[in-house]
Motif scaffolding. Structure first.
Motif, mmCIF file in Angstrom:
data_model
loop_
_atom_site.group_PDB
_atom_site.id
_atom_site.type_symbol
_atom_site.label_atom_id
_atom_site.label_comp_id
_atom_site.label_asym_id
_atom_site.label_seq_id
_atom_site.Cartn_x
_atom_site.Cartn_y
_atom_site.Cartn_z
ATOM 1 N N LEU A 77 -9.917 -4.214 0.713
ATOM 2 C CA LEU A 77 -9.176 -2.812 0.920
ATOM 3 C C LEU A 77 -9.578 -2.471 2.117
ATOM 4 O O LEU A 77 -8.987 -1.515 2.820
ATOM 5 N N TRP A 131 -2.724 0.416 -4.306
ATOM 6 C CA TRP A 131 -2.853 -0.978 -3.865
ATOM 7 C C TRP A 131 -2.213 -2.031 -4.618
ATOM 8 O O TRP A 131 -2.840 -2.158 -5.808
ATOM 9 N N SER A 135 -7.312 -3.888 4.473
ATOM 10 C CA SER A 135 -5.867 -3.026 4.380
ATOM 11 C C SER A 135 -6.056 -1.803 5.009
ATOM 12 O O SER A 135 -5.071 -1.242 5.723
ATOM 13 N N ALA A 163 0.875 -1.121 0.111
ATOM 14 C CA ALA A 163 0.140 -0.053 0.048
ATOM 15 C C ALA A 163 0.978 1.042 -0.026
ATOM 16 O O ALA A 163 1.841 1.461 0.682
#
Length: 315
Positions: free
Chosen positions: A127, A82, A130, A24
């Motif tokens: 996502l 990402w 994350s 990331a």
């Protein structure tokens, strides 16, 4: 304003046994009355593992954190990036089973089926996991308040740009199929009470997609590109009725497009371009397609397959 980059290992869903490795690179805004927020999320799906080549170019461009840096350099600081690896590998072969249920043990798809919307549902969850992990890391390291969100009620959700490299192109194909079969009336995006910088549902995610990049994709079987007329017709209907504009960019090298042992790759690419050109002409400029060929006069080799990540023109 600042940027945080790092490698995360996150479960797809809480309690999941398998973990995804995600590089990331996130735009950070200090708290203020008018914070600057990222304008886009660039999501890059990586391919099979290639190790032990002794080639420094391949080794460098196999590093997902380095890939994240390259994507940032192409779009500027106002982007969240990402870079995602498959959670499962069969030897060197990436197997995106959570995103494409109908894959064999080598990660090759037997079909692209929108039933249950597995890819879009998975990416929204991944996502979210994350981002939560990144926030926890940042909170533990910074004394001054920082934000990955914005309290601005006029906040507009960032657009989404998709990249599928090599085997990662299979995930892009599944997402395109799911976008094609998403109900037209699901274009209404709910209010963002939390002002999230990432999509929080499959509908908001799919409706935020504005660019789709195929990066030297290829398989040892058919299925590297979408060649289904019905999928393309449905994409056309969607952009005509609800938008947003969508741009397809196919990046390729002789390694894939001129492989005499896998001629179906070039044939499928040509078929997809023909289909996209056909719907583009009917779209009133709401859908566009661009084909870019790199190292055209060079002999095919593995290095160019990776080097296209750095060379690709995203303009």
């Amino acid at each position: 304003m600042d940027r945080w980059s790092g490698i995360l290992k996150v479960p797809l869903f809480p309690g999941s046994r398998g973990h995804y490795k995600v590089a990331a690179s996130l735009f950070i805004s200090s708290f203020s009355q008018n914070p600057i927020v990222p304008s886009m999320n660039a999501i890059f799906f990586n391919g099979d593992r290639v190790r032990g080549t002794g080639n420094p170019v391949i080794e460098r461009l196999s590093d997902i954190e380095k890939i994240g840096e390259i994507i940032v350099s192409k779009f500027g600081e106002n982007v969240n990036v990402w870079v995602i690896e498959a959670s499962k590998f069969n030897g060197p072969f990436a197997v995106y089973k959570d995103f494409i249920p109908s894959v064999n043990k080598w990660g090759e798809p037997t079909s692209y089926d929108p039933t249950g919307f597995p890819a879009s549902t998975s990416i929204v969850s991944l996502l979210s996991s994350s981002l939560t992990q990144a926030k926890n890391i940042l909170s533990s390291k910074h004394k001054d308040p920082i934000s990955l969100e914005t309290p601005n009620p006029c906040f507009s959700q960032p657009k989404t740009l998709l990249f599928g490299f090599s085997k990662g192109g299979t995930v892009i194909n599944q997402l395109v199929t799911e976008l094609a079969f998403l109900e037209i009336n699901s274009n209404i995006i709910p209010s963002h009470d939390k002002n999230e910088i990432i999509p929080t549902s499959k509908e908001t995610f799919l409706n935020s997609i504005t660019e789709i990049h195929y990066v030297d994709v290829g398989l040892n079987t058919s299925g590297a590109y979408i060649t289904d007329q019905d999928v393309m017709d449905r994409i056309l209907k969607r952009v005509l009725q609800v938008g947003p504009r969508i741009r397809f960019v196919l990046h390729g090298t002789p390694r894939q497009w001129r492989d005499s042992m896998r001629v179906w790759i070039g044939n499928e690419k040509d078929a997809m371009v023909r289909l996209l050109n056909g719907v583009s002409k009917k779209s009133g400029e709401k859908l566009s397609v661009c084909e870019r060929f790199y190292f055209e006069n060079a002999r095919a080799n593995m290095q160019m397959h990776f080097e296209v990540i750095e060379k690709m023109d995203i303009s």
